[in-house]
Scaffold this motif. Structure first.
Motif, PDB file in Angstrom:
ATOM      1  N   ASP A 296       0.837  -1.188   0.000  1.00 16.35           N
ATOM      2  CA  ASP A 296       0.000   0.000   0.000  1.00 16.35           C
ATOM      3  C   ASP A 296       0.876   1.243   0.000  1.00 16.35           C
ATOM      4  OD1 ASP A 296       0.950   0.353   2.582  1.00 16.35           O
ATOM      5  OD2 ASP A 296      -0.831  -0.539   3.522  1.00 16.35           O
ATOM      6  N   SER A 297       0.250   2.424   0.124  1.00 20.20           N
ATOM      7  CA  SER A 297       0.990   3.681   0.020  1.00 20.20           C
ATOM      8  C   SER A 297       2.020   3.852   1.124  1.00 20.20           C
ATOM      9  CB  SER A 297       0.007   4.853   0.051  1.00 20.20           C
ATOM     10  OG  SER A 297      -0.761   4.832   1.249  1.00 20.20           O
ATOM     11  N   SER A 298       1.846   3.137   2.234  1.00 24.68           N
ATOM     12  CA  SER A 298       2.814   3.242   3.330  1.00 24.68           C
ATOM     13  C   SER A 298       3.986   2.299   3.153  1.00 24.68           C
ATOM     14  CB  SER A 298       2.118   2.924   4.666  1.00 24.68           C
ATOM     15  OG  SER A 298       1.738   1.559   4.703  1.00 24.68           O
ATOM     16  N   GLY A 299       3.922   1.468   2.106  1.00 24.07           N
ATOM     17  CA  GLY A 299       4.995   0.522   1.863  1.00 24.07           C
ATOM     18  C   GLY A 299       4.779  -0.821   2.527  1.00 24.07           C
ATOM     19  N   LYS A 300       3.694  -0.967   3.292  1.00 21.28           N
ATOM     20  CA  LYS A 300       3.402  -2.234   3.953  1.00 21.28           C
ATOM     21  C   LYS A 300       2.775  -3.197   2.948  1.00 21.28           C
ATOM     22  CE  LYS A 300       2.518  -0.132   8.478  1.00 21.28           C
ATOM     23  NZ  LYS A 300       1.509   0.062   9.558  1.00 21.28           N
ATOM     24  N   PRO A 301       3.024  -4.506   3.086  1.00 23.54           N
ATOM     25  CA  PRO A 301       2.410  -5.478   2.182  1.00 23.54           C
ATOM     26  C   PRO A 301       0.893  -5.354   2.186  1.00 23.54           C
ATOM     27  CG  PRO A 301       4.116  -6.510   3.499  1.00 23.54           C
ATOM     28  CD  PRO A 301       3.908  -5.145   4.077  1.00 23.54           C
ATOM     29  N   LYS A 302       0.303  -5.368   1.012  1.00 26.33           N
ATOM     30  CA  LYS A 302      -1.147  -5.242   0.899  1.00 26.33           C
ATOM     31  C   LYS A 302      -1.817  -6.551   1.295  1.00 26.33           C
ATOM     32  CE  LYS A 302      -2.675  -2.762  -2.435  1.00 26.33           C
ATOM     33  NZ  LYS A 302      -3.052  -2.253  -3.784  1.00 26.33           N
ATOM     34  N   ASP A 303      -2.863  -6.450   2.105  1.00 27.44           N
ATOM     35  CA  ASP A 303      -3.629  -7.632   2.500  1.00 27.44           C
ATOM     36  C   ASP A 303      -4.380  -8.140   1.284  1.00 27.44           C
ATOM     37  OD1 ASP A 303      -5.457  -9.485   3.483  1.00 27.44           O
ATOM     38  OD2 ASP A 303      -5.697  -8.410   5.386  1.00 27.44           O
ATOM     39  N   PRO A 304      -4.192  -9.421   0.910  1.00 28.79           N
ATOM     40  CA  PRO A 304      -4.886  -9.954  -0.266  1.00 28.79           C
ATOM     41  C   PRO A 304      -6.398  -9.743  -0.222  1.00 28.79           C
ATOM     42  CG  PRO A 304      -3.226 -11.494   0.471  1.00 28.79           C
ATOM     43  CD  PRO A 304      -3.288 -10.420   1.510  1.00 28.79           C
ATOM     44  N   LYS A 305      -6.977  -9.731   0.982  1.00 28.84           N
ATOM     45  CA  LYS A 305      -8.429  -9.553   1.096  1.00 28.84           C
ATOM     46  C   LYS A 305      -8.870  -8.149   0.732  1.00 28.84           C
ATOM     47  CE  LYS A 305      -8.996 -13.161   4.594  1.00 28.84           C
ATOM     48  NZ  LYS A 305      -9.448 -13.488   5.975  1.00 28.84           N
ATOM     49  N   ASP A 306      -7.904  -7.214   0.673  1.00 25.16           N
ATOM     50  CA  ASP A 306      -8.233  -5.839   0.308  1.00 25.16           C
ATOM     51  C   ASP A 306      -8.105  -5.584  -1.186  1.00 25.16           C
ATOM     52  OD1 ASP A 306      -8.717  -5.182   2.958  1.00 25.16           O
ATOM     53  OD2 ASP A 306      -6.644  -4.544   3.318  1.00 25.16           O
ATOM     54  N   VAL A 307      -7.569  -6.559  -1.920  1.00 23.83           N
ATOM     55  CA  VAL A 307      -7.400  -6.390  -3.360  1.00 23.83           C
ATOM     56  C   VAL A 307      -8.755  -6.525  -4.038  1.00 23.83           C
ATOM     57  CG1 VAL A 307      -6.291  -7.282  -5.439  1.00 23.83           C
ATOM     58  CG2 VAL A 307      -5.057  -7.292  -3.260  1.00 23.83           C
ATOM     59  N   SER A 308      -9.043  -5.609  -4.949  1.00 20.37           N
ATOM     60  CA  SER A 308     -10.341  -5.632  -5.626  1.00 20.37           C
ATOM     61  C   SER A 308     -10.172  -5.302  -7.109  1.00 20.37           C
ATOM     62  CB  SER A 308     -11.283  -4.613  -4.983  1.00 20.37           C
ATOM     63  OG  SER A 308     -10.763  -3.295  -5.106  1.00 20.37           O
ATOM     64  N   GLY A 309     -11.248  -5.448  -7.858  1.00 19.81           N
ATOM     65  CA  GLY A 309     -11.228  -5.109  -9.274  1.00 19.81           C
ATOM     66  C   GLY A 309     -11.585  -6.284 -10.158  1.00 19.81           C
ATOM     67  N   THR A 310     -11.500  -6.058 -11.453  1.00 22.30           N
ATOM     68  CA  THR A 310     -11.826  -7.073 -12.455  1.00 22.30           C
ATOM     69  C   THR A 310     -10.603  -7.387 -13.309  1.00 22.30           C
ATOM     70  OG1 THR A 310     -14.141  -6.361 -12.573  1.00 22.30           O
ATOM     71  CG2 THR A 310     -13.286  -7.624 -14.444  1.00 22.30           C
ATOM     72  N   ILE A 311     -10.367  -8.654 -13.552  1.00 23.94           N
ATOM     73  CA  ILE A 311      -9.284  -9.070 -14.438  1.00 23.94           C
ATOM     74  C   ILE A 311      -9.841  -9.994 -15.512  1.00 23.94           C
ATOM     75  CG2 ILE A 311      -7.461  -8.840 -12.708  1.00 23.94           C
ATOM     76  CD1 ILE A 311      -7.545 -11.904 -12.378  1.00 23.94           C
ATOM     77  N   THR A 312      -9.165 -10.012 -16.651  1.00 26.32           N
ATOM     78  CA  THR A 312      -9.544 -10.903 -17.751  1.00 26.32           C
ATOM     79  C   THR A 312      -8.513 -12.012 -17.866  1.00 26.32           C
ATOM     80  OG1 THR A 312     -10.676  -9.163 -18.989  1.00 26.32           O
ATOM     81  CG2 THR A 312      -9.905 -11.070 -20.243  1.00 26.32           C
ATOM     82  N   TYR A 313      -9.016 -13.237 -17.982  1.00 29.64           N
ATOM     83  CA  TYR A 313      -8.140 -14.411 -18.109  1.00 29.64           C
ATOM     84  C   TYR A 313      -8.420 -15.107 -19.419  1.00 29.64           C
ATOM     85  CZ  TYR A 313      -6.541 -19.242 -17.312  1.00 29.64           C
ATOM     86  OH  TYR A 313      -5.939 -20.482 -17.438  1.00 29.64           O
ATOM     87  N   TRP A 314      -7.369 -15.285 -20.237  1.00 34.80           N
ATOM     88  CA  TRP A 314      -7.490 -16.050 -21.475  1.00 34.80           C
ATOM     89  C   TRP A 314      -7.020 -17.470 -21.221  1.00 34.80           C
ATOM     90  CZ3 TRP A 314      -5.344 -12.692 -26.127  1.00 34.80           C
ATOM     91  CH2 TRP A 314      -6.247 -11.647 -26.375  1.00 34.80           C
ATOM     92  N   ASP A 315      -7.948 -18.407 -21.368  1.00 34.98           N
ATOM     93  CA  ASP A 315      -7.654 -19.824 -21.152  1.00 34.98           C
ATOM     94  C   ASP A 315      -7.582 -20.527 -22.495  1.00 34.98           C
ATOM     95  OD1 ASP A 315      -7.398 -22.383 -20.112  1.00 34.98           O
ATOM     96  OD2 ASP A 315      -9.563 -22.624 -19.809  1.00 34.98           O
ATOM     97  N   THR A 316      -6.469 -21.208 -22.771  1.00 29.28           N
ATOM     98  CA  THR A 316      -6.292 -21.900 -24.051  1.00 29.28           C
ATOM     99  C   THR A 316      -6.510 -23.408 -23.950  1.00 29.28           C
ATOM    100  OG1 THR A 316      -3.906 -22.188 -23.712  1.00 29.28           O
ATOM    101  CG2 THR A 316      -4.631 -20.158 -24.793  1.00 29.28           C
ATOM    102  N   SER A 317      -7.002 -23.870 -22.820  1.00 30.48           N
ATOM    103  CA  SER A 317      -7.247 -25.304 -22.685  1.00 30.48           C
ATOM    104  C   SER A 317      -8.382 -25.722 -23.615  1.00 30.48           C
ATOM    105  CB  SER A 317      -7.598 -25.652 -21.239  1.00 30.48           C
ATOM    106  OG  SER A 317      -8.860 -25.102 -20.883  1.00 30.48           O
TER     107      SER A 317
END
Length: 429
Positions: free
Chosen positions: A27-48
């Motif tokens: 985060d802005s203070s340089g401390k590791p970000k808690d994974p539970k605080d991560v948010s947003g949308t990502i796109t995943y391309w799966d080639t299986s």
């Protein structure tokens, strides 16, 4: 074919690198970000495979979203045959690229050299690296950095019909290429079946090259080595196998005819990968008798060492992703031990983590058969951005040699000249 990065591409790489700096696992203070605080949308391309494998990956995506409810995954199935050009086009333009893409290990060096994928060392995506089997992890490295996380892996081995070998009086599968040719002749003489069927795809020439101490090129010396003495020995052996040990190759439909002949007992031995086993077991030689299918290392060459290329897929993160934190977490989750166990059970593909080879996973005969081959003989392909392009001229000249339209030396010399066009600054060793 690309010989270098164009000015436009170079500008894109700089822009992507700059945009990537916006993502951080702190985060802005340089401390590791808690994974539970991560948010947003990502796109995943799966080639299986969309029909047989994708359902397993879709289920894992839902599990990820349940674990991280603030992150939404836009899952997209992209055919394996289309993904390379589609991703490179999107990454170069900076428009429409996915945050995470399932990448063939043979494309890692090219994507990394162009700045299209992010280095993952020190990120949450790349944890517990000691648990990965060594060779798959090496496929993700380029110029000292790690650009992907191994997801599934494979290699080439010698598949054989145990009954045909026994009928021919052969107690063990051949350990050398000379034995391979001799055994093939014995099998034809004593059983009527052909010893083997040569696959004229240049990828399947790699075990012969590697086992004779040859390779396509040597990046450290900036030399093209495909026409050196070791390569001549390898291709001479391949030609001998084709002429003396193989069923006549139909070059227009080689793979299909090879598979049909093997699974129905007309051919005794094949150099193949684990992807073929499901089809093999549908044939009359193995259906209802899976134990008749044998697995062995590819034969050794003049150097006395059996080696085969490492295949498979890594998960890579787009350098220009607008949400690197979520992309790292998703990559970590999808390549975890638990996820790899689920993938192995659901698709029959081989895990890249040692801990994923549970008794339940190795109950699958092809996984049990290929696991020791990965440990004994698998090695990465040469880490060159142009490595994928090198197979095209090699393929063209390999077929000419097999068909008798070109000599071994002539075919390799012609290949080396084409390599020089793709590898500026390289000399012919």
């Amino acid at each position: 074919m690309r010989r270098g990065i164009s000015i436009a591409a170079a500008v894109t790489v700089v822009a992507l690198a700059a945009s990537a700096c916006g993502g951080s696992d702190s985060d802005s203070s340089g401390k590791p970000k808690d994974p539970k605080d991560v948010s947003g949308t990502i796109t995943y391309w799966d080639t299986s495979d969309a029909a047989t494998e994708a359902p397993t990956y879709k289920a894992l995506v839902k599990q990820f979203e349940a674990k991280y409810p603030k992150i939404k995954v836009n899952y997209q199935s992209v055919p394996f045959t289309d993904v390379e050009q589609k991703f490179k086009s999107a990454a170069k333009s900076g428009k429409g690229a996915p945050d995470v893409v399932r990448t063939d290990v043979g494309l890692m060096a090219e994507y990394a050299s162009l700045g299209y994928i992010a280095p993952l060392d020190g990120t949450p995506a790349l944890k517990d690296t000691a648990d990965f089997t060594a060779t798959p992890l090496n496929t993700a490295k380029y110029n000292g950095k790690t650009y992907g996380v191994p997801s599934v892996t494979d290699t080439l081995g010698l598949l054989y019909n145990k009954k045909l070998l026994r009928q021919a009086g052969i107690a063990e599968p051949p350990a050398t290429w000379d034995e391979f040719i001799a055994d093939a002749k014995t099998i034809k003489q004593k059983t009527g079946a052909y010893g083997t069927y040569v696959n004229p795809d240049s990828y399947f020439l790699l075990p012969l090259l590697y086992s004779n101490g040859a390779d396509l090129a040597d990046p450290s010396a900036k030399k093209i080595t495909i026409s050196d003495a070791a390569a001549v020995t390898a291709l001479t052996t391949a030609k001998k196998i084709n002429d003396e040990a193989s069923m006549k190759v139909d070059f227009a439909n080689a793979y299909q005819n090879m598979q049909t002949a093997f699974k129905n007992g007309k051919v005794a031995m094949l150099i193949q990968g684990p992807w073929s086993v499901g089809d093999d077991l549908t044939g009359s030689a193995f259906k209802g008798d899976e134990a008749n299918l044998g697995f062995a290392s590819v034969p050794a060459g003049a150097g006395g060492k059996a080696q085969a290329p490492t295949g498979g897929h890594n998960l890579t993160v787009y350098q220009g992703s607008g949400n690197l934190d979520a992309s790292y977490l998703f990559t970590q989750f999808m390549t975890s031990t638990e996820s790899q166990i689920a993938v192995a059970k659901g698709t029959g593909t081989l895990p890249t983590r040692t801990s994923a080879y549970t008794s339940e996973v190795t109950a699958d005969p092809k996984i049990a058969g290929f696991k020791p081959l990965l440990e004994r003989t698998a090695r990465p392909r040469v880490a060159l951005p142009q490595v994928g392009s090198l197979f095209t001229p090699l393929q063209q000249n390999y077929v000419k040699v097999l068909q008798g339209d070109q000599s071994v030396e002539g075919g390799l010399d012609a290949t080396a000249k084409e390599f020089q066009k793709l590898l500026p600054g390289y000399s012919v060793g």
